[in-house]
Motif scaffolding. Structure first.
Motif, PDB file in Angstrom:
ATOM      1  N   ASP A  38      63.167  60.123  -9.136  1.00 48.52           N
ATOM      2  CA  ASP A  38      64.169  59.054  -9.015  1.00 48.52           C
ATOM      3  C   ASP A  38      64.914  58.860 -10.321  1.00 48.52           C
ATOM      4  O   ASP A  38      64.702  59.598 -11.291  1.00 48.52           O
ATOM      5  N   HIS A  63      56.038  59.333 -10.844  1.00 48.43           N
ATOM      6  CA  HIS A  63      55.316  58.085 -10.541  1.00 48.43           C
ATOM      7  C   HIS A  63      55.346  57.754  -9.049  1.00 48.43           C
ATOM      8  O   HIS A  63      54.803  56.748  -8.638  1.00 48.43           O
ATOM      9  N   GLU A  64      55.986  58.618  -8.236  1.00 51.46           N
ATOM     10  CA  GLU A  64      56.084  58.337  -6.787  1.00 51.46           C
ATOM     11  C   GLU A  64      55.302  59.420  -6.062  1.00 51.46           C
ATOM     12  O   GLU A  64      55.861  60.455  -5.708  1.00 51.46           O
ATOM     13  N   GLU A 149      56.268  53.975  -3.076  1.00 57.42           N
ATOM     14  CA  GLU A 149      56.395  53.372  -4.424  1.00 57.42           C
ATOM     15  C   GLU A 149      57.778  52.733  -4.612  1.00 57.42           C
ATOM     16  O   GLU A 149      57.862  51.542  -4.942  1.00 57.42           O
TER      17      GLU A 149
HETATM   18 ZN    ZN Z   1      60.557  55.412  -8.722  1.00 54.93          ZN
END
Ligand code: ZN
Ligand code: NDP
Length: 351
Positions: A38, A63-64, A149
């Protein structure tokens, strides 16, 4: 094992061979299935946001994630079960916010963030994490679970926005999402059952897959190049709710103008420093005399992940098919991190 990381001094990711992690007591060993990319990952790569784990020459990104439990290591999880890890972990010292289940409200300096701030992320074949930071998900979410997330960030932001209007009767009918990146589009989708009319701001020419999605929802696409945010109330209508997901700092202040009386704007974008002129007096007056609220929101905690999981279940299939546009293997790094194409959400598949 393979890991996608950024090395010190670099702004592009590399595929590194790093040691496999060993779970400590209370930690689970996870096999990574998929990790989403992202806007925050690009900010980390550019060095505008986050920071390396202390003493390490590289930072594993991501982090996802959706992972499968490889070794429950004595926890209540079972081997093969699918999970989504949360992002924040306690830093050395005070763990007050973690102890009360609100790590997302912890002040900077008291937490680390996997793949973002001072901790390695999930873009590796194996990762470890304490079981308390894992949300079990159904097998049916193996492919789409990477959206949990980012959706959890919206769950939290909307909860804050609604809470700020909870002392009086407030029934938002008109919502504007600023930004047609993955976070903006997910939020537009999540708002559909709540509002009667929705708008989404971008800066792209047609044909464009994000504009198609916006219009498929029956929402109105607003092009910021022809209709700046400060004109939207006049050209379209004033908004009860504005959700900012551009990272374009001027939009934070323009949000005050586009809000209807009693409206709320929630800001999520992470801008670079930028000095510009604003009429602070007018904006201050608008906020006060219009009973308006402007809120910032970052991160989310485990309850928001649980809600996001439920919310994911309600999103239409056509939307889920179209938001994850590109799935790459770890060796296809360059394409995966090329955000110049028509992609919306790129995903790395470690299987
Ligand atoms: Zn993210
Ligand atoms: P992206 O960068 O993918 O999306 C941002 C979108 O906003 C892009 O589609 C971009 O258009 C559009 N945009 C930017 N400036 C303008 C403008 N002036 N007018 C119209 N459109 C504009 O990021 P994400 O969707 O992943 O995330 C959005 C923001 O939220 C990022 O800043 C990210 O760091 C932040 N974030 C914050 C979280 C939080 O908890 N607070 C959580 C997750 C993300 P184009 O692509 O055409 O350039």
């Amino acid at each position: 094992m393979n890991a996608i990381a950024v090395e010190r001094g670099e702004t592009e990711p590399s595929l590194l061979d790093v040691p496999e992690p060993t779970p400590a007591d209370g930690e689970v060993l996870l096999r990574t299935l998929r990790v989403g990319i992202d806007g925050t990952d690009f900010e980390v790569l550019d060095g505008n946001h986050g920071g390396f784990p202390a003493g390490d020459e590289y930072q594993i990104l991501g982090h996802e994630a959706v992972c499968a439990v490889a070794d429950p290591n004595g926890t209540d999880l079972t081997e093969g079960e699918l999970v989504v890890p949360t992002v924040r972990r306690p830093a050395e010292g005070s763990h007050e916010f973690f102890e009360r289940g609100e790590p997302d409200m912890a002040p900077p300096g008291t937490y680390r963030e996997r793949g973002i701030e001072g901790a390695h992320g999930f873009m590796a074949e194996f990762v470890t994490t304490p079981a308390e930071f894992l949300v079990p998900i159904p097998d049916a979410f193996a492919e789409t679970g990477v959206l949990i997330e980012p959706m959890s960030n919206t769950v939290k932001a909307l909860e804050l926005a609604f809470a700020s209007r909870s002392l009086f009767e407030w029934d938002p009918k008109r919502a504007l999402v600023l930004g047609n990146g993955p976070l903006g589009l997910l939020t537009l989708a999540m708002l559909q059952p709540t509002v009667e009319r929705s708008y989404c701001l971008g800066r792209r020419d047609r044909p464009d897959p994000t504009i198609d999605i916006i219009e498929e929802f029956g929402a109105t696409y607003v092009d910021s190049r022809t209709t700046p945010v400060s004109d939207i109330a006049d050209v379209h209508e004033p908004m009860d709710l504005v959700y900012e997901a551009t990272g374009h700092a001027k939009h934070a202040y323009d949000t005050i103008d586009v809000l209807a009386p009693n409206g709320v704007g929630v800001l999520l974008g992470i801008p670079n420093e930028w000095t510009f002129d604003i009429d602070g007096g007018r904006l201050h007056r608008e906020l006060v005399l219009g009973n308006k609220a402007l809120l910032g929101s970052v991160n989310s905690h485990i309850r928001h992940f649980e809600s996001a999981k439920e919310s994911l279940e309600t999103l239409p299939d056509w939307f889920l098919d179209r938001i994850i546009t590109d799935v790459y293997s770890p060796t296809e790094l360059e394409d995966a991190f090329d955000d110049s194409t028509d992609c919306i959400k790129q995903v790395i598949d470690f299987t």
